[in-house]
Design a protein around this motif. Structure first.
Motif, PDB file in Angstrom:
ATOM      1  N   HIS A 247      -5.575  -5.614   6.168  1.00  0.00           N
ATOM      2  CA  HIS A 247      -6.130  -4.855   7.295  1.00  0.00           C
ATOM      3  C   HIS A 247      -5.280  -4.975   8.552  1.00  0.00           C
ATOM      4  O   HIS A 247      -5.774  -4.781   9.660  1.00  0.00           O
ATOM      5  CB  HIS A 247      -7.591  -5.255   7.540  1.00  0.00           C
ATOM      6  CG  HIS A 247      -8.473  -4.847   6.406  1.00  0.00           C
ATOM      7  ND1 HIS A 247      -8.849  -3.544   6.191  1.00  0.00           N
ATOM      8  CD2 HIS A 247      -8.974  -5.566   5.375  1.00  0.00           C
ATOM      9  CE1 HIS A 247      -9.573  -3.467   5.089  1.00  0.00           C
ATOM     10  NE2 HIS A 247      -9.663  -4.691   4.575  1.00  0.00           N
ATOM     11  N   CYS A 257      -9.336   3.556   7.693  1.00  0.00           N
ATOM     12  CA  CYS A 257      -9.728   2.517   6.729  1.00  0.00           C
ATOM     13  C   CYS A 257     -11.215   2.198   6.897  1.00  0.00           C
ATOM     14  O   CYS A 257     -11.785   2.389   7.965  1.00  0.00           O
ATOM     15  CB  CYS A 257      -8.874   1.280   6.997  1.00  0.00           C
ATOM     16  SG  CYS A 257      -9.265  -0.126   5.947  1.00  0.00           S
ATOM     17  N   CYS A 259     -12.467  -0.555   7.296  1.00  0.00           N
ATOM     18  CA  CYS A 259     -12.683  -1.637   8.262  1.00  0.00           C
ATOM     19  C   CYS A 259     -12.850  -1.076   9.672  1.00  0.00           C
ATOM     20  O   CYS A 259     -13.211  -1.799  10.595  1.00  0.00           O
ATOM     21  CB  CYS A 259     -11.530  -2.639   8.240  1.00  0.00           C
ATOM     22  SG  CYS A 259     -10.023  -2.045   9.012  1.00  0.00           S
ATOM     23  N   CYS A 264      -4.120   0.814   7.924  1.00  0.00           N
ATOM     24  CA  CYS A 264      -4.030  -0.569   7.431  1.00  0.00           C
ATOM     25  C   CYS A 264      -3.111  -0.612   6.211  1.00  0.00           C
ATOM     26  O   CYS A 264      -2.979   0.375   5.488  1.00  0.00           O
ATOM     27  CB  CYS A 264      -5.406  -1.075   6.998  1.00  0.00           C
ATOM     28  SG  CYS A 264      -6.549  -1.265   8.355  1.00  0.00           S
TER      29      CYS A 264
HETATM   30 ZN   LIG Z   1      -8.558  -1.859   7.287  1.00  0.00          ZN
END
Ligand SMILES: [Zn+2]
Length: 403
Positions: A247, A257, A259, A264
């Motif tokens: 990440h 992403c 996240c 990432c």
């Molecule tokens: Zn990520």
């Protein structure tokens, strides 16, 4: 040199020397078995009487067994020592988003039996099913006296609470797997991130660690995770989440992403990235009528098969993934200078194609005097599962915590 932690230390007692020497002996037997007492004297530098006393105690405690009698040209025939594999059985569990694999492991890190089940989407249902399967597996292999359960997870485990705190591919939020499983089965449960488990597997039973104490394991599936062993010890970082290089943004305007960030490393170099590259090139071929929603999602395994058949689009998609994998690995090699970097995952099946692309990206981008060996893990060796065995065994074989 390790600084003495004044918040967490143990003073030496009269037991300390005995404990350290016993563990050294146990590890020497593990490495050289079957081994004679005379060879243990030579390997350890300890006196004959000390080696004999420790060996007798380890035999009495059922850690060691005496086996075959050796042949020497003259003098007394030595009796060889080996680990008593039945002394402790371990249940190893490898949780992956679609499938969970369970195994019975022995003290010498052998996997005696394994079976799999689908990973239930609902965490409580998953825990209940896993508990039942573990009990069934133990009943089916009653000869072992079970020591504990090691579980590898595609997520991070908080070191203080021992709860799963970050597992985007499973879609589970913060979860306590340990307490319900321990109370259902009555054995201690150890949880570990999959990449950390692979790093532990390599440290404890890998073929590439002789003389090496710095290792990085990169697991590549629909996500990318990194496990680090530095100076023979797993690096956990604050709260246990160290290693989330997957990440770290590499392309600020890259794909979004899960996240919350964009570009990432795992969005560019995971199996899912190769699937996307392939779909994008298929959609380009369709020209005007191609749209994002039309993109055919070909599973990563099929892309590898197409590569074997020489399919140009599949080869291009895999090359793109391999290049980005190399770019991220260059960062790890430059930043951490490990002795060995192991790549784990389906992608290693095509290492003859992927390896050179990774090596080229690392060569171009890493500014380092490190001579890191970049190696594909053998998928047949089941590194995640072997890591779960190491997770349980390290309390007996690891260095005792003192000072
Ligand atoms: Zn990520």
């Amino acid at each position: 040199m390790r600084k003495i932690d004044l918040n967490n230390f143990q003073v030496a007692t009269s037991e300390t020397v005995r404990d350290i020497n016993s563990r050294i002996m146990l590890n020497l037997v593990r490495k050289h078995q079957p081994v004679s007492r005379a060879d243990l004297m030579r390997y350890s530098g300890l006196q004959r009487s000390t080696v004999s006393a420790i060996a007798e105690r380890l035999i009495a405690e059922r850690w060691l067994k005496e086996g075959a009698v050796g042949n020497l040209p003259r003098g007394r025939k030595p009796t060889f020592l080996h680990l008593n594999a039945e002394r402790c059985g371990i249940i190893g569990v490898d949780v992956q988003p679609s499938t969970t694999t369970l195994a019975v492991g022995s003290m010498d890190s052998q996997l005696l039996a394994h079976e799999s089940m689908p990973t239930a989407k609902d965490p409580s249902e998953f825990i209940a099913r896993l508990g039942r399967r573990i009990m069934d597996l133990m009943r089916a292999h009653p000869k072992n006296s079970y020591e504990g359960i090691g579980i590898s997870l595609p997520g991070r485990i908080d070191t203080a609470s021992e709860r799963l705190i970050f597992a985007p591919t499973l879609g589970w939020s913060e979860l306590d797997l340990k307490t319900p499983l321990e109370s259902a089965i009555g054995l201690p449960v150890k949880l570990e991130n999959a990449a950390n488990a692979c790093a532990l597997a390599e440290l404890w039973s890998g073929r590439h660690m002789d003389g090496a104490s710095n290792l990085v394991a990169v697991t590549v599936s629909d996500d990318i995770s990194v496990g680090m062993v530095m100076n023979g010890q797993l690096v956990r970082g604050t709260t246990g989440v160290a290693g989330e290089f997957g990440h770290v943004a590499q392309m600020p305007n890259g794909p979004r992403c899960r996240c919350g960030n964009s570009g990432c490393w795992e969005m560019l170099a995971s199996n899912a990235a190769a699937v996307r590259y392939y779909a994008e090139s298929a959609s380009v071929r369709k020209g005007e009528i191609g749209s994002k929603s039309d993109m055919a999602k070909v599973p990563f395994g099929d892309i590898l098969r197409l590569v074997e058949q020489g399919d140009a689009k599949a080869c291009k998609a895999l090359n793109q993934m391999a290049h980005h994998l190399g770019v991220g690995i260059a960062m790890l090699v430059t930043g951490l200078a490990p002795d060995v970097l192991i790549v784990v995952g389906e992608v290693t099946r095509a290492w003859d194609r992927v390896g050179p692309v990774v090596a080229e990206a690392v060569k171009r981008r890493s500014f380092t005097y490190a001579v890191t060996r970049i190696l594909p893990a053998d998928p047949e060796a089941q590194p995640r599962l072997r890591g779960t065995i190491a997770l349980v065994l390290q309390k007996h074989f690891g260095a005792p915590s003192i000072a």
